[in-house]
Design a protein around this motif. Structure first.
Motif, mmCIF file in Angstrom:
data_model
loop_
_atom_site.group_PDB
_atom_site.id
_atom_site.type_symbol
_atom_site.label_atom_id
_atom_site.label_comp_id
_atom_site.label_asym_id
_atom_site.label_seq_id
_atom_site.Cartn_x
_atom_site.Cartn_y
_atom_site.Cartn_z
ATOM 1 N N GLY A 52 42.723 44.560 -5.844
ATOM 2 C CA GLY A 52 43.956 44.030 -5.277
ATOM 3 C C GLY A 52 44.767 43.205 -6.256
ATOM 4 N N GLY A 53 44.265 43.030 -7.477
ATOM 5 C CA GLY A 53 44.984 42.256 -8.474
ATOM 6 C C GLY A 53 44.934 40.759 -8.249
ATOM 7 N N ILE A 54 44.051 40.322 -7.361
ATOM 8 C CA ILE A 54 43.961 38.892 -7.051
ATOM 9 C C ILE A 54 43.266 38.142 -8.185
ATOM 10 N N VAL A 55 42.249 38.757 -8.770
ATOM 11 C CA VAL A 55 41.566 38.166 -9.923
ATOM 12 C C VAL A 55 41.597 39.170 -11.063
ATOM 13 N N GLN A 56 41.495 38.655 -12.260
ATOM 14 C CA GLN A 56 41.503 39.495 -13.453
ATOM 15 C C GLN A 56 40.064 39.819 -13.864
ATOM 16 N N PRO A 57 39.834 40.982 -14.466
ATOM 17 C CA PRO A 57 38.487 41.299 -14.941
ATOM 18 C C PRO A 57 38.111 40.386 -16.101
ATOM 19 N N PRO A 58 36.826 40.268 -16.396
ATOM 20 C CA PRO A 58 36.418 39.413 -17.506
ATOM 21 C C PRO A 58 36.986 39.922 -18.822
ATOM 22 N N ARG A 59 37.370 38.987 -19.695
ATOM 23 C CA ARG A 59 37.908 39.364 -20.998
ATOM 24 C C ARG A 59 36.810 39.661 -22.003
ATOM 25 N N VAL A 60 35.643 39.081 -21.785
ATOM 26 C CA VAL A 60 34.505 39.313 -22.668
ATOM 27 C C VAL A 60 33.285 39.588 -21.800
ATOM 28 N N ALA A 61 32.327 40.288 -22.373
ATOM 29 C CA ALA A 61 31.100 40.597 -21.644
ATOM 30 C C ALA A 61 30.322 39.314 -21.361
ATOM 31 N N TYR A 62 29.463 39.375 -20.367
ATOM 32 C CA TYR A 62 28.611 38.229 -20.034
ATOM 33 C C TYR A 62 27.834 37.801 -21.266
ATOM 34 N N ARG A 63 27.741 36.520 -21.455
ATOM 35 C CA ARG A 63 26.941 35.995 -22.550
ATOM 36 C C ARG A 63 26.281 34.705 -22.105
ATOM 37 N N LYS A 64 25.158 34.430 -22.679
ATOM 38 C CA LYS A 64 24.469 33.190 -22.366
ATOM 39 C C LYS A 64 25.245 32.034 -22.970
ATOM 40 N N VAL A 65 25.395 30.978 -22.216
ATOM 41 C CA VAL A 65 26.144 29.811 -22.676
ATOM 42 C C VAL A 65 25.167 28.777 -23.204
ATOM 43 N N ARG A 66 25.487 28.272 -24.348
ATOM 44 C CA ARG A 66 24.672 27.203 -24.932
ATOM 45 C C ARG A 66 25.464 25.906 -24.838
ATOM 46 N N PRO A 67 24.828 24.830 -24.416
ATOM 47 C CA PRO A 67 25.551 23.555 -24.310
ATOM 48 C C PRO A 67 26.112 23.134 -25.669
ATOM 49 N N GLU A 68 27.359 22.683 -25.655
ATOM 50 C CA GLU A 68 27.978 22.214 -26.892
ATOM 51 C C GLU A 68 27.783 20.719 -27.087
ATOM 52 N N VAL A 69 27.534 20.006 -25.991
ATOM 53 C CA VAL A 69 27.393 18.551 -26.059
ATOM 54 C C VAL A 69 26.045 18.163 -25.479
ATOM 55 N N ARG A 70 25.357 17.319 -26.170
ATOM 56 C CA ARG A 70 24.091 16.781 -25.676
ATOM 57 C C ARG A 70 24.332 15.342 -25.243
ATOM 58 N N LEU A 71 23.953 15.036 -24.038
ATOM 59 C CA LEU A 71 24.119 13.677 -23.530
ATOM 60 C C LEU A 71 22.960 12.807 -24.003
ATOM 61 N N PRO A 72 23.232 11.527 -24.226
ATOM 62 C CA PRO A 72 22.150 10.618 -24.624
ATOM 63 C C PRO A 72 21.093 10.526 -23.521
ATOM 64 N N ALA A 73 19.907 10.171 -23.887
ATOM 65 C CA ALA A 73 18.821 10.012 -22.927
ATOM 66 C C ALA A 73 19.239 9.026 -21.837
ATOM 67 N N GLY A 74 18.973 9.366 -20.604
ATOM 68 C CA GLY A 74 19.286 8.502 -19.479
ATOM 69 C C GLY A 74 20.703 8.641 -18.954
ATOM 70 N N VAL A 75 21.512 9.497 -19.572
ATOM 71 C CA VAL A 75 22.890 9.718 -19.126
ATOM 72 C C VAL A 75 23.000 11.140 -18.612
ATOM 73 N N ASP A 76 23.570 11.293 -17.422
ATOM 74 C CA ASP A 76 23.807 12.633 -16.904
ATOM 75 C C ASP A 76 25.287 12.790 -16.584
ATOM 76 N N SER A 77 25.707 13.958 -16.148
ATOM 77 C CA SER A 77 27.122 14.213 -15.912
ATOM 78 C C SER A 77 27.694 13.321 -14.817
ATOM 79 N N LEU A 78 26.881 12.889 -13.879
ATOM 80 C CA LEU A 78 27.367 11.983 -12.840
ATOM 81 C C LEU A 78 27.807 10.654 -13.451
ATOM 82 N N HIS A 79 27.067 10.181 -14.444
ATOM 83 C CA HIS A 79 27.461 8.952 -15.130
ATOM 84 C C HIS A 79 28.823 9.114 -15.804
#
Length: 87
Positions: A52-79
């Motif tokens: 229906g043209g509501i969403v576009q197909p993926p531009r690249v094939a599925y790939r595993k994502v590797r985190p680019e940022v490492r949070l310090p010990a004791g810190v999570d995204s909620l912080h």
């Protein structure tokens, strides 16, 4: 729903997902639909939202994502979200 797959099936599903660029969930939905006779055995042209043209197909094939940022010990995204210096 939880689905437990044999290791060889899990690996084949992951490989097919990477090969086609489709999500594992999408591949499983299509297989279940075909098995239950809810769609024809012919390959599906695309999801209704894609067709229906509501969403576009993926531009690249599925790939595993590797985190680019490492949070310090004791810190999570909620912080990171609960800070006084946020705008």
């Amino acid at each position: 729903m939880n689905l437990r797959l044999r290791p060889e099936v899990e690996e084949a599903l992951r490989a097919e997902s990477e090969r086609t660029g489709r999500s594992q969930q999408d591949l499983l939905r299509e297989a279940v639909d075909r098995q239950l006779g809810l769609v024809s055995a012919q390959p599906v042209a695309g999801e209704p939202l894609l067709a229906g043209g509501i969403v576009q197909p993926p531009r690249v094939a599925y790939r595993k994502v590797r985190p680019e940022v490492r949070l310090p010990a004791g810190v999570d995204s909620l912080h990171l979200l609960d800070r006084d210096d946020r705008f």
